[in-house]
Design a protein around this motif. Structure first.
Motif, PDB file in Angstrom:
ATOM      1  N   VAL A 112     -31.028 -18.668  15.569  1.00 12.14           N
ATOM      2  CA  VAL A 112     -32.222 -17.923  15.153  1.00 12.14           C
ATOM      3  C   VAL A 112     -32.299 -17.936  13.624  1.00 12.14           C
ATOM      4  O   VAL A 112     -33.354 -18.197  13.031  1.00 12.14           O
ATOM      5  N   ASP A 113     -31.146 -17.714  12.972  1.00 10.34           N
ATOM      6  CA  ASP A 113     -31.116 -17.805  11.503  1.00 10.34           C
ATOM      7  C   ASP A 113     -31.419 -19.240  11.052  1.00 10.34           C
ATOM      8  O   ASP A 113     -32.179 -19.472  10.111  1.00 10.34           O
ATOM      9  N   PHE A 114     -30.828 -20.192  11.757  1.00 18.67           N
ATOM     10  CA  PHE A 114     -30.952 -21.600  11.378  1.00 18.67           C
ATOM     11  C   PHE A 114     -32.404 -22.068  11.380  1.00 18.67           C
ATOM     12  O   PHE A 114     -32.850 -22.756  10.454  1.00 18.67           O
ATOM     13  N   ILE A 115     -33.156 -21.676  12.413  1.00 17.06           N
ATOM     14  CA  ILE A 115     -34.530 -22.191  12.519  1.00 17.06           C
ATOM     15  C   ILE A 115     -35.392 -21.660  11.372  1.00 17.06           C
ATOM     16  O   ILE A 115     -36.276 -22.367  10.873  1.00 17.06           O
ATOM     17  N   HIS A 116     -35.091 -20.447  10.907  1.00 16.22           N
ATOM     18  CA  HIS A 116     -35.839 -19.926   9.756  1.00 16.22           C
ATOM     19  C   HIS A 116     -35.583 -20.782   8.528  1.00 16.22           C
ATOM     20  O   HIS A 116     -36.482 -21.057   7.740  1.00 16.22           O
ATOM     21  N   ASP A 117     -34.330 -21.217   8.374  1.00 13.04           N
ATOM     22  CA  ASP A 117     -33.982 -22.025   7.200  1.00 13.04           C
ATOM     23  C   ASP A 117     -34.561 -23.437   7.290  1.00 13.04           C
ATOM     24  O   ASP A 117     -35.011 -23.996   6.305  1.00 13.04           O
ATOM     25  N   ILE A 118     -34.540 -24.007   8.489  1.00 11.55           N
ATOM     26  CA  ILE A 118     -34.821 -25.441   8.598  1.00 11.55           C
ATOM     27  C   ILE A 118     -36.289 -25.751   8.914  1.00 11.55           C
ATOM     28  O   ILE A 118     -36.766 -26.852   8.630  1.00 11.55           O
ATOM     29  N   SER A 119     -37.027 -24.792   9.472  1.00 15.89           N
ATOM     30  CA  SER A 119     -38.390 -25.134   9.921  1.00 15.89           C
ATOM     31  C   SER A 119     -39.297 -25.623   8.783  1.00 15.89           C
ATOM     32  O   SER A 119     -40.071 -26.561   8.996  1.00 15.89           O
ATOM     33  N   PRO A 120     -39.207 -25.072   7.542  1.00 16.83           N
ATOM     34  CA  PRO A 120     -40.087 -25.619   6.493  1.00 16.83           C
ATOM     35  C   PRO A 120     -39.772 -27.088   6.194  1.00 16.83           C
ATOM     36  O   PRO A 120     -40.682 -27.902   5.986  1.00 16.83           O
ATOM     37  N   LYS A 121     -38.486 -27.437   6.202  1.00 14.05           N
ATOM     38  CA  LYS A 121     -38.089 -28.809   5.838  1.00 14.05           C
ATOM     39  C   LYS A 121     -38.712 -29.850   6.765  1.00 14.05           C
ATOM     40  O   LYS A 121     -39.157 -30.907   6.326  1.00 14.05           O
ATOM     41  N   TYR A 122     -38.766 -29.553   8.064  1.00 13.33           N
ATOM     42  CA  TYR A 122     -39.318 -30.515   9.027  1.00 13.33           C
ATOM     43  C   TYR A 122     -40.703 -30.094   9.509  1.00 13.33           C
ATOM     44  O   TYR A 122     -41.216 -30.666  10.462  1.00 13.33           O
ATOM     45  N   GLN A 123     -41.273 -29.105   8.844  1.00 12.06           N
ATOM     46  CA  GLN A 123     -42.593 -28.569   9.221  1.00 12.06           C
ATOM     47  C   GLN A 123     -42.658 -28.280  10.721  1.00 12.06           C
ATOM     48  O   GLN A 123     -43.548 -28.754  11.432  1.00 12.06           O
ATOM     49  N   LEU A 124     -41.658 -27.511  11.178  1.00 13.68           N
ATOM     50  CA  LEU A 124     -41.567 -27.219  12.613  1.00 13.68           C
ATOM     51  C   LEU A 124     -42.391 -25.982  12.971  1.00 13.68           C
ATOM     52  O   LEU A 124     -42.344 -24.977  12.264  1.00 13.68           O
ATOM     53  N   ALA A 132     -34.559 -23.083  26.861  1.00 11.09           N
ATOM     54  CA  ALA A 132     -34.712 -23.515  25.469  1.00 11.09           C
ATOM     55  C   ALA A 132     -36.072 -23.103  24.919  1.00 11.09           C
ATOM     56  O   ALA A 132     -37.078 -23.173  25.624  1.00 11.09           O
ATOM     57  N   GLN A 133     -36.063 -22.649  23.655  1.00  7.88           N
ATOM     58  CA  GLN A 133     -37.340 -22.459  22.959  1.00  7.88           C
ATOM     59  C   GLN A 133     -37.558 -23.727  22.153  1.00  7.88           C
ATOM     60  O   GLN A 133     -36.652 -24.165  21.442  1.00  7.88           O
ATOM     61  N   TYR A 134     -38.766 -24.286  22.253  1.00  6.57           N
ATOM     62  CA  TYR A 134     -39.008 -25.579  21.604  1.00  6.57           C
ATOM     63  C   TYR A 134     -39.843 -25.426  20.338  1.00  6.57           C
ATOM     64  O   TYR A 134     -40.722 -24.557  20.246  1.00  6.57           O
ATOM     65  N   TRP A 135     -39.523 -26.295  19.383  1.00  8.33           N
ATOM     66  CA  TRP A 135     -40.252 -26.372  18.121  1.00  8.33           C
ATOM     67  C   TRP A 135     -40.666 -27.831  17.929  1.00  8.33           C
ATOM     68  O   TRP A 135     -39.925 -28.734  18.303  1.00  8.33           O
ATOM     69  N   GLU A 136     -41.854 -28.016  17.318  1.00  8.17           N
ATOM     70  CA  GLU A 136     -42.329 -29.384  17.121  1.00  8.17           C
ATOM     71  C   GLU A 136     -42.730 -29.617  15.676  1.00  8.17           C
ATOM     72  O   GLU A 136     -43.252 -28.714  15.016  1.00  8.17           O
ATOM     73  N   PHE A 182     -41.213 -35.144  16.374  1.00  4.89           N
ATOM     74  CA  PHE A 182     -39.897 -34.581  16.635  1.00  4.89           C
ATOM     75  C   PHE A 182     -40.008 -33.261  17.393  1.00  4.89           C
ATOM     76  O   PHE A 182     -40.827 -32.404  17.066  1.00  4.89           O
ATOM     77  N   THR A 183     -39.178 -33.132  18.407  1.00  2.86           N
ATOM     78  CA  THR A 183     -39.109 -31.881  19.174  1.00  2.86           C
ATOM     79  C   THR A 183     -37.676 -31.376  19.142  1.00  2.86           C
ATOM     80  O   THR A 183     -36.730 -32.134  19.401  1.00  2.86           O
ATOM     81  N   LEU A 184     -37.540 -30.092  18.834  1.00  2.00           N
ATOM     82  CA  LEU A 184     -36.221 -29.459  18.755  1.00  2.00           C
ATOM     83  C   LEU A 184     -36.177 -28.296  19.748  1.00  2.00           C
ATOM     84  O   LEU A 184     -37.073 -27.450  19.748  1.00  2.00           O
ATOM     85  N   GLY A 185     -35.141 -28.274  20.573  1.00  2.00           N
ATOM     86  CA  GLY A 185     -34.961 -27.153  21.500  1.00  2.00           C
ATOM     87  C   GLY A 185     -33.777 -26.307  21.057  1.00  2.00           C
ATOM     88  O   GLY A 185     -32.761 -26.845  20.620  1.00  2.00           O
ATOM     89  N   LEU A 186     -33.919 -24.995  21.165  1.00  3.24           N
ATOM     90  CA  LEU A 186     -32.827 -24.092  20.784  1.00  3.24           C
ATOM     91  C   LEU A 186     -32.416 -23.278  21.990  1.00  3.24           C
ATOM     92  O   LEU A 186     -33.277 -22.677  22.654  1.00  3.24           O
TER      93      LEU A 186
END
Ligand code: SAM
Length: 324
Positions: A205-217, A229-233, A239-243
């Motif tokens: 949960v912490d990680f996605i806050h940090d990384i989402s701007p970099k990959y525009q997720l 899984a919660q998915y981010w695109e 690119f699709t990322l599941g957490l």
């Protein structure tokens, strides 16, 4: 339909077809572990097919074969063919470490396997060796290529980030998945058995806050398998990322699954002991009605939630036994 006492509809069964594995992942099977289930206690393919057919009659449409390493079970493509032909089975998938895919990918596809998840924790050979207990990277890569050649699409890569070991590898894994068209899924370590309990989890949960701007997720509403899984695109859709966040944000309120181990025990929750053993019924040649009744009774036992954070020492079963 199977509805548990908390109003959750059970629509997904995961089947462990063996608890054995050719790898020794640091969070899964302990080094030197010998307490594998005796083959005389394994459900036969006939028995597994009966259980799947019963679940399908009760409205469950999605099934996953797992383990241990499912491809170590002899003639697994035959089981895939039998299950995929059953009425009501609309989604049949497999989770594998990939080492046996060069040999089996085509046969699995021909037998009717729909989807594939492959576990891979790094692209660095020494890191894979350290985490999986074997120098297995080349085999897994060949396995992934064989799966692509066999026609599997949108393969999911399961990565368990372990702080201080492979969390620095996530960017490379993302680049790899973009290049290959794979979906990357990150899974927090669950405290299952002494292995899972000995490692910290990486807070996603912490990680996605940090990384989402970099990959525009952006959070995705698309359904990629109907699991937890919660998915981010990414904005460009490449690119699709599941957490999967059992530790930092549990998803028990929407849990839709149960698990059958190789000895016929139906586990109602990964993180609790509630279970019912179907094998005595099956080996006594019970009727279909009795089997369905037993499954309904088991679903009534499904607990509200796991307690991975409150009681991390509680589950002594390793993941390979329950079927991850
Ligand atoms: N052998 C197959 C494989 O490696 O994919 C299937 C079984 S394995 C138990 C299924 C998944 O569970 C893998 O993706 C693995 O990384 C994950 N897993 C095992 N132990 C875990 C743990 N303690 N916490 C989180 N994930 C775990």
């Amino acid at each position: 339909m199977l509805i548990d006492q908390y109003g959750r509809q059970i629509e997904y069964l995961r089947l462990s077809v063996t608890d054995k594995c050719d790898l020794r992942c640091a969070y899964c099977i302990p080094e030197g572990f010998t307490e594998f289930e005796k083959p005389t206690n394994w459900l036969s393919f006939d028995e597994i097919e009966r259980v799947v057919a019963a679940f399908a009659r009760l409205g469950v449409s999605r099934f996953r074969l797992t383990g241990g390493e499912p491809l170590l079970r002899k003639n697994l493509p035959d089981l895939v063919e039998r299950i995929s032909a059953l009425p009501g089975v609309t989604d049949l998938s497999l989770t594998t470490n990939g080492t046996q895919l060069p040999r089996y990918a085509q046969a699995l596809r021909t037998a009717g396997l729909g989807r594939l998840n492959v576990s891979l924790d790094s692209l660095r050979r020494e890191c894979v060796h350290a985490l999986s207990g074997k120098d297995s990277l080349d085999k897994v890569m060949s396995g992934l290529q064989a799966a692509c050649d066999a026609g599997f699409e949108r393969i999911k890569i399961n990565m368990v980030p372990v702080p201080g070991v492979n969390t620095g590898d996530i960017d490379d894994m993302i680049a790899f998945c973009i290049a290959k068209g794979f979906i990357l899924r990150l899974i927090e370590v669950m405290p299952m058995g002494i292995t899972g309990q000995s490692l910290d989890y990486f807070n996603l949960v912490d990680f996605i806050h940090d990384i989402s701007p970099k990959y525009q997720l952006q959070p995705s509403h698309a359904i990629y398998g109907g699991g937890p899984a919660q998915y981010w695109e990414s904005a460009d859709g490449r690119f699709t990322l599941g957490l999967i966040t059992p530790r930092s944000q549990h998803f028990c309120a929407t849990c839709n699954r149960v698990r059958l181990s190789v000895d016929g025990t139906l586990y109602l929750c990964l993180g609790q002991e509630h279970h019912l053993n179907l094998r005595p019924l099956l080996s006594d040649g019970c009727s279909d009605e009795a089997l369905e009744m037993a499954i309904r009774r088991a679903i009534d036992l499904k607990p509200e939630r796991h307690e991975f954070n409150d009681k991390p020492e509680q589950i002594v079963r390793i993941m390979a036994k329950t079927g991850g």
